[in-house]
Design an enzyme around this catalytic site. Sequence first.
Site, mmCIF file in Angstrom:
data_model
loop_
_atom_site.group_PDB
_atom_site.id
_atom_site.type_symbol
_atom_site.label_atom_id
_atom_site.label_comp_id
_atom_site.label_asym_id
_atom_site.label_seq_id
_atom_site.Cartn_x
_atom_site.Cartn_y
_atom_site.Cartn_z
ATOM 1 N N ILE A 134 0.913 -1.139 0.000
ATOM 2 C CA ILE A 134 0.000 0.000 0.000
ATOM 3 C C ILE A 134 0.955 1.192 0.000
ATOM 4 C CG2 ILE A 134 -1.764 1.319 1.226
ATOM 5 C CD1 ILE A 134 -2.802 -1.400 0.266
ATOM 6 N N PRO A 135 1.202 1.783 -1.166
ATOM 7 C CA PRO A 135 2.301 2.746 -1.315
ATOM 8 C C PRO A 135 2.020 4.117 -0.699
ATOM 9 C CG PRO A 135 1.094 2.561 -3.359
ATOM 10 C CD PRO A 135 0.491 1.552 -2.417
ATOM 11 N N CYS A 136 2.017 4.171 0.620
ATOM 12 C CA CYS A 136 1.760 5.421 1.332
ATOM 13 C C CYS A 136 2.811 6.475 1.003
ATOM 14 C CB CYS A 136 1.656 5.174 2.838
ATOM 15 S SG CYS A 136 3.012 4.239 3.545
ATOM 16 N N HIS A 137 3.973 6.037 0.539
ATOM 17 C CA HIS A 137 5.010 6.993 0.141
ATOM 18 C C HIS A 137 4.580 7.812 -1.074
ATOM 19 C CE1 HIS A 137 5.768 3.314 -2.178
ATOM 20 N NE2 HIS A 137 6.250 4.117 -3.116
ATOM 21 N N ARG A 138 3.542 7.380 -1.791
ATOM 22 C CA ARG A 138 3.051 8.101 -2.968
ATOM 23 C C ARG A 138 1.998 9.146 -2.616
ATOM 24 N NH1 ARG A 138 2.312 2.570 -6.317
ATOM 25 N NH2 ARG A 138 4.530 2.014 -6.365
#
Length: 183
Positions: free
Chosen positions: A137-141
């Site tokens: 879940i690419p929270c860095h995006r």
Amino acid sequence: MSTQGLALFDTPIGRCGISWSARGITGLQFPGDNAEATRSELARRFPEARDIEPPAFVTTAIAAIIALLEGADDDLTSIPLDPDHIPPFNQRVYDVTRAIPPGETLTYGEVAAAIGEPGAARAVGRALGENPYPILIPCHRVLAAGGKMGGFSGTGGIATKRRILAIESRAKLDALPLFKAGG
């Protein structure tokens, strides 16, 4: 939820940890100060997990995570997740966040609007701060308003967020026809 196993694996950003159940991945842990710190944090979050040989879907997930962190242009959406322990609001946030392609970003406010709750940007930030599956879940995006980095709860904080975004941006740029080898 019954997490069955956990394992550590090496990536370009350090030694990560992964936990799983029969249904899918239950958690991912960014590198700690050392392998034991990474393992301890994952074991704290999933005390029922044991070091066992990863099944095929987990080894496939590990290979895909490593490839993404080496610059592959993969969104990792085919990796099965076990969402049994996720509150409904967070799951809605994670569904939108998981759909953000590598090399692209949304703001917390845009994610809030996408789940039908404009004005819930802070709640989106809290949900992403609780993300048990960073990278998957690419929270860095997800960025703060105006494209600012905002917070990042993963090990290394904003420096890790910038590093992963840079890796993904390079992969996206390299995929453009102008930059392809022999193109």
